[in-house]
Write a protein that holds these residues in place. Structure first.
Motif, mmCIF file in Angstrom:
data_model
loop_
_atom_site.group_PDB
_atom_site.id
_atom_site.type_symbol
_atom_site.label_atom_id
_atom_site.label_comp_id
_atom_site.label_asym_id
_atom_site.label_seq_id
_atom_site.Cartn_x
_atom_site.Cartn_y
_atom_site.Cartn_z
ATOM 1 N N LEU A 168 -6.115 -7.364 -1.852
ATOM 2 C CA LEU A 168 -4.708 -7.125 -1.510
ATOM 3 C C LEU A 168 -4.043 -6.229 -2.548
ATOM 4 C CD1 LEU A 168 -3.550 -10.710 -0.398
ATOM 5 C CD2 LEU A 168 -4.586 -8.919 0.981
ATOM 6 N N PHE A 169 -4.239 -6.582 -3.831
ATOM 7 C CA PHE A 169 -3.604 -5.807 -4.887
ATOM 8 C C PHE A 169 -4.195 -4.402 -4.986
ATOM 9 C CE2 PHE A 169 -2.960 -10.198 -6.777
ATOM 10 C CZ PHE A 169 -1.664 -10.294 -6.305
ATOM 11 N N THR A 188 -5.238 -2.600 -2.505
ATOM 12 C CA THR A 188 -4.658 -1.795 -1.433
ATOM 13 C C THR A 188 -3.235 -1.378 -1.783
ATOM 14 O OG1 THR A 188 -5.990 -3.082 0.129
ATOM 15 C CG2 THR A 188 -4.274 -1.682 1.053
ATOM 16 N N VAL A 189 -2.465 -2.286 -2.390
ATOM 17 C CA VAL A 189 -1.120 -1.935 -2.853
ATOM 18 C C VAL A 189 -1.211 -0.837 -3.911
ATOM 19 C CG1 VAL A 189 0.920 -2.764 -4.079
ATOM 20 C CG2 VAL A 189 -0.145 -4.185 -2.314
ATOM 21 N N LEU A 190 -2.167 -0.983 -4.838
ATOM 22 C CA LEU A 190 -2.344 0.020 -5.896
ATOM 23 C C LEU A 190 -2.708 1.377 -5.306
ATOM 24 C CD1 LEU A 190 -2.497 0.665 -8.921
ATOM 25 C CD2 LEU A 190 -4.892 -0.064 -8.880
ATOM 26 N N LEU A 191 -3.496 1.381 -4.251
ATOM 27 C CA LEU A 191 -3.856 2.629 -3.588
ATOM 28 C C LEU A 191 -2.607 3.318 -3.025
ATOM 29 C CD1 LEU A 191 -6.226 4.436 -2.660
ATOM 30 C CD2 LEU A 191 -6.309 3.079 -0.560
ATOM 31 N N CYS A 216 0.538 -2.227 6.012
ATOM 32 C CA CYS A 216 1.700 -2.817 5.347
ATOM 33 C C CYS A 216 1.500 -2.888 3.834
ATOM 34 C CB CYS A 216 1.986 -4.205 5.909
ATOM 35 S SG CYS A 216 2.643 -4.196 7.591
ATOM 36 N N LEU A 217 0.288 -3.192 3.403
ATOM 37 C CA LEU A 217 0.010 -3.228 1.966
ATOM 38 C C LEU A 217 0.140 -1.838 1.344
ATOM 39 C CD1 LEU A 217 -3.039 -5.661 1.975
ATOM 40 C CD2 LEU A 217 -0.752 -6.137 1.072
ATOM 41 N N LEU A 218 -0.341 -0.813 2.049
ATOM 42 C CA LEU A 218 -0.163 0.556 1.570
ATOM 43 C C LEU A 218 1.320 0.906 1.442
ATOM 44 C CD1 LEU A 218 -2.862 2.633 3.503
ATOM 45 C CD2 LEU A 218 -2.686 2.374 1.027
ATOM 46 N N LEU A 262 5.295 -9.097 -6.542
ATOM 47 C CA LEU A 262 5.416 -9.995 -7.693
ATOM 48 C C LEU A 262 5.294 -11.460 -7.287
ATOM 49 C CD1 LEU A 262 8.264 -8.175 -9.661
ATOM 50 C CD2 LEU A 262 5.800 -8.083 -10.052
ATOM 51 N N CYS A 263 5.818 -11.820 -6.125
ATOM 52 C CA CYS A 263 5.679 -13.204 -5.667
ATOM 53 C C CYS A 263 4.233 -13.526 -5.298
ATOM 54 C CB CYS A 263 6.595 -13.465 -4.475
ATOM 55 S SG CYS A 263 8.359 -13.537 -4.896
ATOM 56 N N THR A 264 3.510 -12.530 -4.806
ATOM 57 C CA THR A 264 2.090 -12.756 -4.518
ATOM 58 C C THR A 264 1.322 -13.006 -5.807
ATOM 59 O OG1 THR A 264 2.244 -11.343 -2.564
ATOM 60 C CG2 THR A 264 0.038 -11.791 -3.407
#
Length: 341
Positions: free
Chosen positions: A12-13, A15-18, A237-239, A322-324
């Motif tokens: 998950l993280f 994908t967010v970082l990507l 959504c993560l992106l 941050l909550c994740t």
């Protein structure tokens, strides 16, 4: 936290970082900030958000509603979860709306009208699939997962539909005030109903619910197509979370993020625990499932909601991320609290 959950969080993280890297290094604008696509108004985050709103999320919602089995729903479990959830969400919306009107009086604009609904959806809409499913499966097995899936099946239907209606009502009031210096209640209601019915969240929910109630089976080809489209929702959504964080500074958002975190990960599970234990007298497994569902971090659909109304986008993205991260600490604590009870 169980190993299977810890194995899930890095993906998950990552994908967010990507998405963050794509925004920082302008990968989606030919590698150049302000490239032709961006200057023409084709903001990559807006394009991806529109794809999620109008293509992928509607497919996911329609399929979920069309396949929902109402006859075998654990209604006591659902009431123990959604009762306190709706009380909190409506309370957040009411307080935020009061603050907005107190601060701006009658001059609320279309840019701020959806702020109360956006904060409410962020504080209430949990990441029940990407984080919730592996957590519940790892902690409580198939029996717990079956209850959680019932909660998930109504999540978007109840929260997104309710808060969409509230946001559209507020926007309709602003537009009617601008158009006619006030506007009648009837005109406001008609504008709200029209905007709500064609909304990309509400329309597929109603269509899927109608399909379900008529009793039509989903043809296999249609079901597989909808499933394929719906599978794009999570990574997209993560992106978008990463893109939102990469484009803007977090300055000025941390107070809102902290408020959302306290509401979502402390107040809501507490209310669910008290309601499930003292009002509905749930058995230990059911109580554990609803409390853990209440303690989940905000879901990425909250960001889609914020982007649709172009408000609080960075705050919502930061709260989700941050909550994740915080959930890795709070989840074992809530599991321990319920086990002690």
């Amino acid at each position: 936290m169980p190993d299977s959950v810890l194995d899930k969080l890095p993906a998950l993280f990552a994908t967010v970082l990507l998405g963050w890297a794509a925004a920082r290094f302008s990968w989606l604008t030919d590698g150049r900030p302000g490239a032709a696509g961006a200057s023409a108004g084709a903001d990559p985050a807006r394009v991806l958000s529109a794809a999620a709103q109008y293509l992928f999320i509607p497919a996911l919602l329609f399929r979920a509603m069309a396949r929902l089995d109402f006859e075998h729903m654990p209604w006591r479990v659902l009431m123990a979860f959604y009762g306190p959830l709706l009380v909190m969400v409506l309370g957040v919306y009411t307080v935020q709306r009061w603050r907005l009107h107190r601060g701006e009086g009658m001059a609320v604009s279309t840019g701020t009208a959806a702020v109360p609904a956006t904060r409410a959806v962020t504080a209430g809409f949990g990441n029940s699939v990407q984080v919730g499913v592996p957590v519940i499966a790892a902690l409580y097995g198939d029996a717990g997962l079956a209850m959680h899936v019932a909660i998930v099946s109504l999540h978007a239907l109840i929260l997104l539909t309710l808060l969409t209606v509230l946001a559209e009502m507020e926007l309709a009031r602003v537009r009617m005030r601008r158009a006619s210096g006030g506007g009648s209640i009837g005109a406001t209601v008609r504008a709200t109903v029209r905007a709500t019915l064609i909304h990309p969240v509400v329309l597929p929910v109603l269509a899927g619910l109608t399909w379900n109630l008529v009793g039509w089976p989903l043809p296999r080809a249609l079901d597989e197509w909808l499933q394929l489209l719906g599978s794009a929702v999570a990574p997209l959504c993560l992106l978008l979370i990463g893109l939102s964080l990469g484009r803007q500074s977090l300055h000025g958002t941390l107070r809102g993020v902290a408020s959302v975190g306290l509401l979502k990960m402390l107040l809501l599970p507490t209310l669910v625990l008290l309601t499930g234990h003292f009002v509905f007298r749930l058995e230990p497994l059911a109580l554990s499932v609803v409390v853990m569902a209440g303690a989940l971090p905000p879901g990425s659909n909250a960001l889609i909601f914020a982007q649709r109304y172009r408000t609080l986008e960075t705050e919502t993205a930061a709260a989700t991320l941050l909550c994740t991260l915080a959930f890795a600490v709070t989840a074992p604590l809530w599991a321990l609290v319920v086990a002690r009870i």
